[in-house]
Design an enzyme around this catalytic site. Structure first.
Site, PDB file in Angstrom:
ATOM      1  CB  SER A 181      -5.643  53.820  18.555  1.00 30.49           C
ATOM      2  OG  SER A 181      -6.699  54.384  19.314  1.00 30.49           O
ATOM      3  CG  ASP A 182     -10.108  48.962  16.952  1.00 35.11           C
ATOM      4  OD1 ASP A 182     -11.074  49.654  17.331  1.00 35.11           O
ATOM      5  OD2 ASP A 182     -10.250  47.807  16.513  1.00 35.11           O
ATOM      6  CD1 TRP A 183     -13.884  53.735  20.740  1.00 36.79           C
ATOM      7  CD2 TRP A 183     -12.723  53.794  18.848  1.00 36.79           C
ATOM      8  NE1 TRP A 183     -14.238  54.884  20.057  1.00 36.79           N
ATOM      9  CE2 TRP A 183     -13.549  54.938  18.891  1.00 36.79           C
ATOM     10  CE3 TRP A 183     -11.886  53.634  17.736  1.00 36.79           C
ATOM     11  CZ2 TRP A 183     -13.565  55.901  17.889  1.00 36.79           C
ATOM     12  CZ3 TRP A 183     -11.907  54.589  16.732  1.00 36.79           C
ATOM     13  CH2 TRP A 183     -12.732  55.700  16.814  1.00 36.79           C
ATOM     14  N   GLY A 184      -9.112  51.625  22.149  1.00 36.06           N
ATOM     15  CA  GLY A 184      -8.416  50.952  23.249  1.00 36.06           C
ATOM     16  C   GLY A 184      -7.189  50.185  22.800  1.00 36.06           C
TER      17      GLY A 184
END
Ligand code: BGC
Length: 755
Positions: A228-231
């Site tokens: 995932s992209d961060w968050g």
């Protein structure tokens, strides 16, 4: 122990916990089974390894790294080999620093000049972005370090980037926004793909089964892991089922518990969990296998950034050969960027740079250069004292070079630009300097196009983009002719923002970002509309000249399963060595679907000394001619004529050749009562049934021996008239009628005839 056995040894809780980060940058270890944790780091144009305090916005310091030219600059090199070399250097740095995966390259399309992250991205053209990304990935991964191609997908604005929905039709999605990822996956098998924050047609990328599993894995054959992209995780259990393997950063165990609960309650299958764990472990162990001693040679890499930027900068204007500069002249460098260049952007890609070289410092060894600051970077307003000083030194010099561009506050991750202008103080400075100094050159530092109201005033313009930490030294090399500019624009510079095709729709409204311009992004739009622009895609000047001749093709007629060899000769007809970017565009002469005027399908960069001539060749295949057919859900070539255009830019085609391509795919259009007759008559299987219908209608072809009053064949005239009628109305103007039931039966027969 193989992976499957290892997974069978893991408890449910351990498996769930492996699916998220141990902290901001590491995966989790399971010591009892010898599973190590690995580290990942940004990316994409340098190593931002945070040893101590971590964040994803480049706020806390990272180790000293080397900042390479950003994607915006590297793309202008149009040079796969260079992208590979940069990748190799980044891979070596990661090895030396024990970083297993570099988070990049970033291949999102430059849909609008306003996107705050455009400086990280390559191009408005998906073919160019995909080719360069593939080479860079090969480079990094050749060092035993993984990549994470980001942000998958259609993440083209920073505004509401974590919630907005990119609403895109199927064909546009595949032809424009997915293509760079498809190319990267198919050509160079990145170890990981990073899913984006946004939704695509209403579903978060992080839980988009169609994207993460059906397209990425089933269609393209991706076998790495999706992070995932961060968050970017919304619902962890849904994400896991959709194909999101690893959540980053750590969720502090919260989402691990969600996974455990979902498996226990039967809403998530343990098979899905095992699959994600297997993909994660495969990358972890692959990376540990590839681990070896390496040295992070910052000096060597700094030198490589300089060499790279020399290949990227684009010479936009050079009237009366004002460039290269003569070092014996009195030269004034004006503008704060001469001293402190803007060479990278803000956010997660921000590098704690090793050694930043300014042009002023670098030029001192070569010429006697005077300097004035000219403008205040933090303030958009005009500082009259700085302006006056600048005009004075411009007046007393033989040549003035104004170093201008966008301040860091104008473009950054996390926010988009609101306009396409440069700061007013810089525009005024350029105008005032040009008034007193006819020999003025403007050097630009920006991650995305700017409006140039002053474009006609200076004799020279050199576009550096955000060119990495050695940008100043590279600029001096180019300005004084130690290197010959050979970059080409990887995006169109429109005259003004409102000319951009996404202008009416850009920036989501109520969280909906509608991509209504469809496939017409960048030059695909400007060229089709024949619009005036400031500088075209593919454009760039050189200190030498090139001529093209002998465009040859290996065949004038091919099947879409064949490959076609195309070659052209290029000669350096000037007096200095230089590099030319040979561009191949394809234009479909006639099509049943709306297609761009032309599309880039090949490029090669060739180095030539004066008088030298080389043959440049391209190998074309189905992809060169195809568009994405939504009925077939696949790339498809129409039978027909295609023009191959060799160009110096999208607006300067120098040689053309036409070839015929035959489709080998049987397309089966679905006929309905509303299908126009011309479509049925054009289909070899259904046409006989259509003709039967026309005959049954009886348009009076028996009268006058089948001739009408003008002596023309009534039957053929009626057939021409009926072409535009839908099947349900085929006999509207006939003397005999056919019942609706019979027409429906005929439609069924038409559909059956194709199978
Ligand atoms: C960015 C990614 C980056 C990640 C980690 C996110 O905010 O969108 O590109 O890799 O942070 O820093």
């Amino acid at each position: 122990m193989n992976l499957k056995e290892m997974i069978s040894e893991l408890t449910l809780e351990e498996k769930a916990s492996l699916c998220s980060g141990g902290d901001f940058w590491h995966t989790k270890a399971v010591e009892r089974l010898g599973i190590p944790a690995i580290m990942v780091s940004d990316g994409p144009h340098g190593l931002r390894k945070q040893d101590l305090k971590a964040d994803h916005l480049g706020i806390n310091k990272s180790i000293v790294g080397v900042c390479f030219p950003t994607g915006s600059a590297l793309a202008c090199s149009f040079d796969r080999e260079l992208a590979r070399q940069v990748g190799q250097a980044l891979g070596r740095e990661c090895q030396a620093e024990n970083v297993a995966v570099l988070l990049g390259p970033a291949v999102n399309m430059k849909r609008s000049p306003l996107c705050g992250r455009n400086f990280e991205y390559f191009s408005e053209d998906p073919y160019l972005a995909g080719e360069l990304a593939a080479s860079q990935i090969e480079g990094v991964q050749s060092q035993g370090v993984g990549t994470s191609v980001k942000h998958f997908a259609a993440n083209n604005e920073e505004y509401r980037r974590m919630t907005s929905s990119s609403n895109i039709d199927e064909r546009t999605l595949h032809e424009i926004y997915l293509l760079p990822f498809e190319t990267a996956v198919k050509k160079s098998q990145p170890w990981t793909i990073m899913c984006s924050y946004n939704k695509i047609n209403g579903t978060y990328a992080s839980e988009n089964h169609r994207l993460l599993t059906e397209i990425l894995r089933n269609k393209w054959g991706f076998d790495g892991l999706v992070v995932s992209d961060w968050g970017a995780v919304n619902r962890r259990d849904a994400g896991l089922a959709a194909g999101l393997d690893l959540e980053m950063p750590s969720s502090d165990g919260m989402n691990d518990a969600v996974i455990v609960q979902a498996v226990k309650s039967g809403t998530l299958s343990e098979k899905d969990l095992n699959r994600a764990v297997e993909r994660i472990l495969r990358v972890v162990f692959h990376s540990t296998e590839k681990k070896h001693e390496e040295v992070f040679d910052r000096d060597a890499d700094h030198e490589l950034t300089r060499q790279t930027e020399r290949e990227c900068a684009v010479l936009l204007k050079n009237e009366q050969n004002i460039l290269p500069l003569n070092p014996k002249q009195k030269i004034a460098f004006i503008g704060k960027f001469a001293k402190e260049p803007r060479y990278q952007g803000g956010g997660s890609s921000h590098i704690n740079s090793y050694q930043v070289t300014g042009a002023l410092e670098s030029a001192k060894e070569i010429a006697n250069v005077t300097y004035a600051q000219g403008y205040d970077i933090v303030d958009d307003g005009i500082n009259q004292t700085l302006l006056r000083e600048a005009v004075e030194i411009a007046k007393s010099a033989d040549v003035a070079v104004v170093f201008a561009g966008l301040p860091a506050t104008f473009e950054s991750e996390g926010c988009d630009r609101t306009h396409m202008g440069m700061p007013a103080c810089q525009n005024v400075l350029i105008e005032e300097v040009c008034k007193v100094q006819p020999n003025t050159v403007v050097v630009l530092h920006n991650g995305s196009p700017v409006e140039m109201p002053w474009v006609s005033l200076p004799k020279g313009i050199l576009e550096l983009y955000l060119g990495g930490e050695a940008v100043g030294a590279a600029a001096v090399d180019l300005l004084f002719g130690f290197a010959n500019p050979c970059g080409r624009l990887a995006e169109t510079f429109p005259l003004k923002l409102s000319d951009n095709p996404s202008y009416l729709f850009y920036h989501s409204k109520n969280g909906e970002a509608d991509y209504r311009e469809g496939i017409f992004v960048g030059y695909r739009y400007y060229d089709k509309k024949k619009m005036p622009i400031l500088f075209p895609f593919g454009y760039g000047l050189s200190y030498t000249t090139f001529t093209y001749s002998y465009l040859t093709v290996s065949s004038k007629e091919i099947d879409d399963t064949d490959t076609l060899n195309v070659s052209v000769r290029v000669k350096n007809t000037g007096s200095v060595a230089g590099k030319e970017v040979v561009q191949l565009y394809v234009h479909e002469m006639e099509s049943a679907v709306i297609r761009p005027e032309k599309e880039l399908k090949g490029f090669e960069k060739v180095a030539l000394v004066p008088g030298e001539e080389k043959e440049v060749s391209f190998r074309l295949d189905k992809h060169t001619f195809a568009y994405y057919n939504t009925d077939l859900q696949d790339w498809h070539v129409e039978t027909g004529a295609f023009e191959l255009c060799i160009g110096k830019s999208s607006r300067e085609i120098v040689l053309r050749e036409t070839i015929a391509v035959r489709s080998t795919t049987k397309t089966c259009p679905h006929f309905t009562m509303d299908t126009p007759m011309y479509e049925v008559l054009g289909n070899p299987y259904a046409a006989p049934i259509a003709r039967e219908l026309i005959a049954l209608c009886d348009f009076g072809s028996d009268h006058n021996n089948g001739e009408n009053s003008l002596g023309e064949s009534t039957a053929s005239m009626m057939e021409a008239m009926t072409r535009e009628l839908p099947i349900h109305a085929v006999c509207s103007f006939a003397t005999k009628k056919i019942s609706r039931k019979d027409l429906e039966e005929a439609v069924d027969r038409m559909n059956d005839a194709q199978s």
